[in-house]
Design a protein around this motif. Structure first.
Motif, PDB file in Angstrom:
ATOM      1  N   ARG A  85       0.849  -1.197   0.000  1.00  0.00           N
ATOM      2  CA  ARG A  85       0.000   0.000   0.000  1.00  0.00           C
ATOM      3  C   ARG A  85       0.878   1.238   0.000  1.00  0.00           C
ATOM      4  O   ARG A  85       2.025   1.199   0.433  1.00  0.00           O
ATOM      5  CB  ARG A  85      -0.886   0.014   1.241  1.00  0.00           C
ATOM      6  CG  ARG A  85      -1.900  -1.075   1.184  1.00  0.00           C
ATOM      7  CD  ARG A  85      -2.766  -1.004   2.397  1.00  0.00           C
ATOM      8  NE  ARG A  85      -3.970  -1.753   2.145  1.00  0.00           N
ATOM      9  CZ  ARG A  85      -5.137  -1.409   2.582  1.00  0.00           C
ATOM     10  NH1 ARG A  85      -5.281  -0.318   3.286  1.00  0.00           N
ATOM     11  NH2 ARG A  85      -6.184  -2.153   2.335  1.00  0.00           N
ATOM     12  N   SER A  86       0.305   2.327  -0.428  1.00  0.00           N
ATOM     13  CA  SER A  86       1.040   3.593  -0.505  1.00  0.00           C
ATOM     14  C   SER A  86       1.045   4.260   0.863  1.00  0.00           C
ATOM     15  O   SER A  86       0.238   5.138   1.133  1.00  0.00           O
ATOM     16  CB  SER A  86       0.388   4.491  -1.558  1.00  0.00           C
ATOM     17  OG  SER A  86       0.380   3.837  -2.797  1.00  0.00           O
ATOM     18  N   GLY A  87       1.961   3.842   1.707  1.00  0.00           N
ATOM     19  CA  GLY A  87       2.020   4.340   3.075  1.00  0.00           C
ATOM     20  C   GLY A  87       3.236   5.205   3.330  1.00  0.00           C
ATOM     21  O   GLY A  87       3.911   5.684   2.404  1.00  0.00           O
ATOM     22  N   SER A 101       8.429  18.129  -2.622  1.00  0.00           N
ATOM     23  CA  SER A 101       7.197  18.422  -3.370  1.00  0.00           C
ATOM     24  C   SER A 101       6.430  17.144  -3.728  1.00  0.00           C
ATOM     25  O   SER A 101       5.328  17.228  -4.258  1.00  0.00           O
ATOM     26  CB  SER A 101       7.530  19.172  -4.664  1.00  0.00           C
ATOM     27  OG  SER A 101       8.298  18.337  -5.527  1.00  0.00           O
ATOM     28  N   PHE A 102       6.991  15.980  -3.409  1.00  0.00           N
ATOM     29  CA  PHE A 102       6.317  14.722  -3.775  1.00  0.00           C
ATOM     30  C   PHE A 102       4.964  14.612  -3.102  1.00  0.00           C
ATOM     31  O   PHE A 102       4.804  14.895  -1.918  1.00  0.00           O
ATOM     32  CB  PHE A 102       7.158  13.496  -3.388  1.00  0.00           C
ATOM     33  CG  PHE A 102       6.400  12.219  -3.549  1.00  0.00           C
ATOM     34  CD1 PHE A 102       6.235  11.655  -4.792  1.00  0.00           C
ATOM     35  CD2 PHE A 102       5.785  11.613  -2.462  1.00  0.00           C
ATOM     36  CE1 PHE A 102       5.491  10.494  -4.963  1.00  0.00           C
ATOM     37  CE2 PHE A 102       5.041  10.453  -2.615  1.00  0.00           C
ATOM     38  CZ  PHE A 102       4.899   9.898  -3.869  1.00  0.00           C
ATOM     39  N   ARG A 103       3.967  14.174  -3.887  1.00  0.00           N
ATOM     40  CA  ARG A 103       2.631  13.843  -3.383  1.00  0.00           C
ATOM     41  C   ARG A 103       2.172  12.590  -4.113  1.00  0.00           C
ATOM     42  O   ARG A 103       2.355  12.475  -5.331  1.00  0.00           O
ATOM     43  CB  ARG A 103       1.610  14.952  -3.667  1.00  0.00           C
ATOM     44  CG  ARG A 103       1.921  16.291  -3.048  1.00  0.00           C
ATOM     45  CD  ARG A 103       1.688  16.273  -1.540  1.00  0.00           C
ATOM     46  NE  ARG A 103       1.962  17.549  -0.933  1.00  0.00           N
ATOM     47  CZ  ARG A 103       3.132  17.939  -0.446  1.00  0.00           C
ATOM     48  NH1 ARG A 103       4.177  17.150  -0.520  1.00  0.00           N
ATOM     49  NH2 ARG A 103       3.283  19.114   0.116  1.00  0.00           N
ATOM     50  N   PHE A 104       1.576  11.658  -3.394  1.00  0.00           N
ATOM     51  CA  PHE A 104       0.962  10.516  -4.061  1.00  0.00           C
ATOM     52  C   PHE A 104      -0.143  11.030  -4.964  1.00  0.00           C
ATOM     53  O   PHE A 104      -0.849  11.969  -4.609  1.00  0.00           O
ATOM     54  CB  PHE A 104       0.349   9.538  -3.047  1.00  0.00           C
ATOM     55  CG  PHE A 104       1.331   8.594  -2.429  1.00  0.00           C
ATOM     56  CD1 PHE A 104       1.871   7.560  -3.171  1.00  0.00           C
ATOM     57  CD2 PHE A 104       1.699   8.726  -1.105  1.00  0.00           C
ATOM     58  CE1 PHE A 104       2.769   6.673  -2.605  1.00  0.00           C
ATOM     59  CE2 PHE A 104       2.594   7.855  -0.525  1.00  0.00           C
ATOM     60  CZ  PHE A 104       3.134   6.822  -1.280  1.00  0.00           C
ATOM     61  N   ASN A 105      -0.288  10.418  -6.118  1.00  0.00           N
ATOM     62  CA  ASN A 105      -1.455  10.693  -6.958  1.00  0.00           C
ATOM     63  C   ASN A 105      -2.097   9.342  -7.281  1.00  0.00           C
ATOM     64  O   ASN A 105      -1.547   8.281  -6.963  1.00  0.00           O
ATOM     65  CB  ASN A 105      -1.092  11.496  -8.210  1.00  0.00           C
ATOM     66  CG  ASN A 105      -0.135  10.783  -9.141  1.00  0.00           C
ATOM     67  OD1 ASN A 105       0.068   9.574  -9.072  1.00  0.00           O
ATOM     68  ND2 ASN A 105       0.475  11.539 -10.036  1.00  0.00           N
ATOM     69  N   GLN A 106      -3.253   9.372  -7.888  1.00  0.00           N
ATOM     70  CA  GLN A 106      -3.990   8.129  -8.122  1.00  0.00           C
ATOM     71  C   GLN A 106      -3.226   7.181  -9.027  1.00  0.00           C
ATOM     72  O   GLN A 106      -3.271   5.966  -8.850  1.00  0.00           O
ATOM     73  CB  GLN A 106      -5.378   8.419  -8.702  1.00  0.00           C
ATOM     74  CG  GLN A 106      -6.306   7.222  -8.637  1.00  0.00           C
ATOM     75  CD  GLN A 106      -6.547   6.750  -7.212  1.00  0.00           C
ATOM     76  OE1 GLN A 106      -6.896   7.535  -6.353  1.00  0.00           O
ATOM     77  NE2 GLN A 106      -6.355   5.468  -6.947  1.00  0.00           N
ATOM     78  N   ALA A 107      -2.488   7.726  -9.997  1.00  0.00           N
ATOM     79  CA  ALA A 107      -1.711   6.879 -10.903  1.00  0.00           C
ATOM     80  C   ALA A 107      -0.677   6.065 -10.122  1.00  0.00           C
ATOM     81  O   ALA A 107      -0.507   4.863 -10.368  1.00  0.00           O
ATOM     82  CB  ALA A 107      -1.029   7.727 -11.979  1.00  0.00           C
ATOM     83  N   ILE A 112       1.225   1.015  -7.497  1.00  0.00           N
ATOM     84  CA  ILE A 112       1.701   0.247  -6.339  1.00  0.00           C
ATOM     85  C   ILE A 112       0.746  -0.914  -6.047  1.00  0.00           C
ATOM     86  O   ILE A 112       1.161  -2.049  -5.831  1.00  0.00           O
ATOM     87  CB  ILE A 112       1.855   1.146  -5.095  1.00  0.00           C
ATOM     88  CG1 ILE A 112       2.892   2.252  -5.326  1.00  0.00           C
ATOM     89  CG2 ILE A 112       2.187   0.323  -3.851  1.00  0.00           C
ATOM     90  CD1 ILE A 112       4.293   1.781  -5.577  1.00  0.00           C
ATOM     91  N   ARG A 113      -0.552  -0.636  -6.070  1.00  0.00           N
ATOM     92  CA  ARG A 113      -1.546  -1.673  -5.778  1.00  0.00           C
ATOM     93  C   ARG A 113      -1.482  -2.820  -6.792  1.00  0.00           C
ATOM     94  O   ARG A 113      -1.586  -3.980  -6.422  1.00  0.00           O
ATOM     95  CB  ARG A 113      -2.943  -1.058  -5.769  1.00  0.00           C
ATOM     96  CG  ARG A 113      -4.039  -2.053  -5.383  1.00  0.00           C
ATOM     97  CD  ARG A 113      -5.435  -1.541  -5.673  1.00  0.00           C
ATOM     98  NE  ARG A 113      -5.592  -1.344  -7.110  1.00  0.00           N
ATOM     99  CZ  ARG A 113      -6.117  -0.257  -7.676  1.00  0.00           C
ATOM    100  NH1 ARG A 113      -6.559   0.729  -6.950  1.00  0.00           N
ATOM    101  NH2 ARG A 113      -6.200  -0.164  -8.988  1.00  0.00           N
ATOM    102  N   SER A 130       2.524  10.514 -15.351  1.00  0.00           N
ATOM    103  CA  SER A 130       1.174  10.990 -15.031  1.00  0.00           C
ATOM    104  C   SER A 130       1.182  12.476 -14.702  1.00  0.00           C
ATOM    105  O   SER A 130       0.240  13.190 -15.022  1.00  0.00           O
ATOM    106  CB  SER A 130       0.570  10.185 -13.881  1.00  0.00           C
ATOM    107  OG  SER A 130       1.189  10.518 -12.654  1.00  0.00           O
ATOM    108  N   LYS A 131       2.254  12.959 -14.083  1.00  0.00           N
ATOM    109  CA  LYS A 131       2.358  14.384 -13.774  1.00  0.00           C
ATOM    110  C   LYS A 131       2.487  15.201 -15.058  1.00  0.00           C
ATOM    111  O   LYS A 131       1.931  16.289 -15.166  1.00  0.00           O
ATOM    112  CB  LYS A 131       3.567  14.663 -12.872  1.00  0.00           C
ATOM    113  CG  LYS A 131       3.530  13.993 -11.515  1.00  0.00           C
ATOM    114  CD  LYS A 131       2.596  14.635 -10.569  1.00  0.00           C
ATOM    115  CE  LYS A 131       3.218  15.892 -10.039  1.00  0.00           C
ATOM    116  NZ  LYS A 131       2.359  16.614  -9.123  1.00  0.00           N
ATOM    117  N   ALA A 132       3.205  14.650 -16.042  1.00  0.00           N
ATOM    118  CA  ALA A 132       3.433  15.370 -17.296  1.00  0.00           C
ATOM    119  C   ALA A 132       2.203  15.355 -18.198  1.00  0.00           C
ATOM    120  O   ALA A 132       2.064  16.201 -19.069  1.00  0.00           O
ATOM    121  CB  ALA A 132       4.626  14.759 -18.028  1.00  0.00           C
TER     122      ALA A 132
END
Length: 182
Positions: A85-87, A101-107, A112-113, A130-132
């Motif tokens: 999981r994205s923990g 500046s890193f933030r989890f995004n849905q992509a 990871i899942r 995904s950010k681009a």
């Protein structure tokens, strides 16, 4: 016309044409002895079935595979394990790679899942791609988020209060009366 009360006199079709907070859905389920577990979309389906003909839809059992433990040291070559999981450990790793500046995004969460056997380097590449690629489509069930994005695009100088007030006005109307930029 104002939004009707969520009670047994409401027709299923009318229920489905309005926006409801999850708390309202849970309260209705509790009041009528319906299961309260599940995502908001499941609760909507459950209540609609109940209002339509009294059917009680049971939640599907959640079956998550047991997660493989993460190794102590993570690197770009680390393979993603089953059930990760994205923990916080992954957040710390990606922040070390990307910066504060890193933030989890849905992509990335999805990668990871579903990425068992792929590497954290590939996950980072997917995150960067995904950010681009610009803003993602916001799923229909996240109606408030969709409203926020559309309203801000239409009214770039709106204050947070104006955006919220517009949402409260919008959610009191039938969905069939909504426009994308309400």
């Amino acid at each position: 016309m104002s939004r009707p009360a969520l009670d047994l006199s409401l027709a299923a079709e009318d229920f489905l044409d309005y926006y409801w907070l999850k708390a309202e859905l849970v309260a209705f389920c509790r009041e009528h002895s319906l299961p309260v577990s599940g995502a908001k979309t499941e609760l909507v389906d459950r209540i609609a079935a109940f209002l339509r003909d009294g059917t009680i839809l049971r939640p599907s059992p959640a079956r998550r595979p047991r997660a493989e433990p993460m190794p102590e040291a993570l690197s770009l070559d680390t393979e993603i394990g089953r059930g990760w999981r994205s923990g916080q450990r992954l957040r710390a790793f990606f922040e070390a790679e990307v910066g504060p500046s890193f933030r989890f995004n849905q992509a990335l969460v999805d990668f990871i899942r579903d990425g068992e056997g792929r590497t954290l380097g590939e996950a980072l590449d997917a995150w960067r791609a995904s950010k681009a690629s610009g803003p993602r489509v916001i799923p229909r069930q996240l109606e408030y988020n969709r409203h926020m994005r559309a309203y801000r695009a239409e009214h770039p100088n709106a204050t947070p209060e104006e955006v919220r007030d517009a949402w409260w006005e919008k959610r009191g109307r039938r969905r069939s009366e909504w426009t994308e930029t309400d």
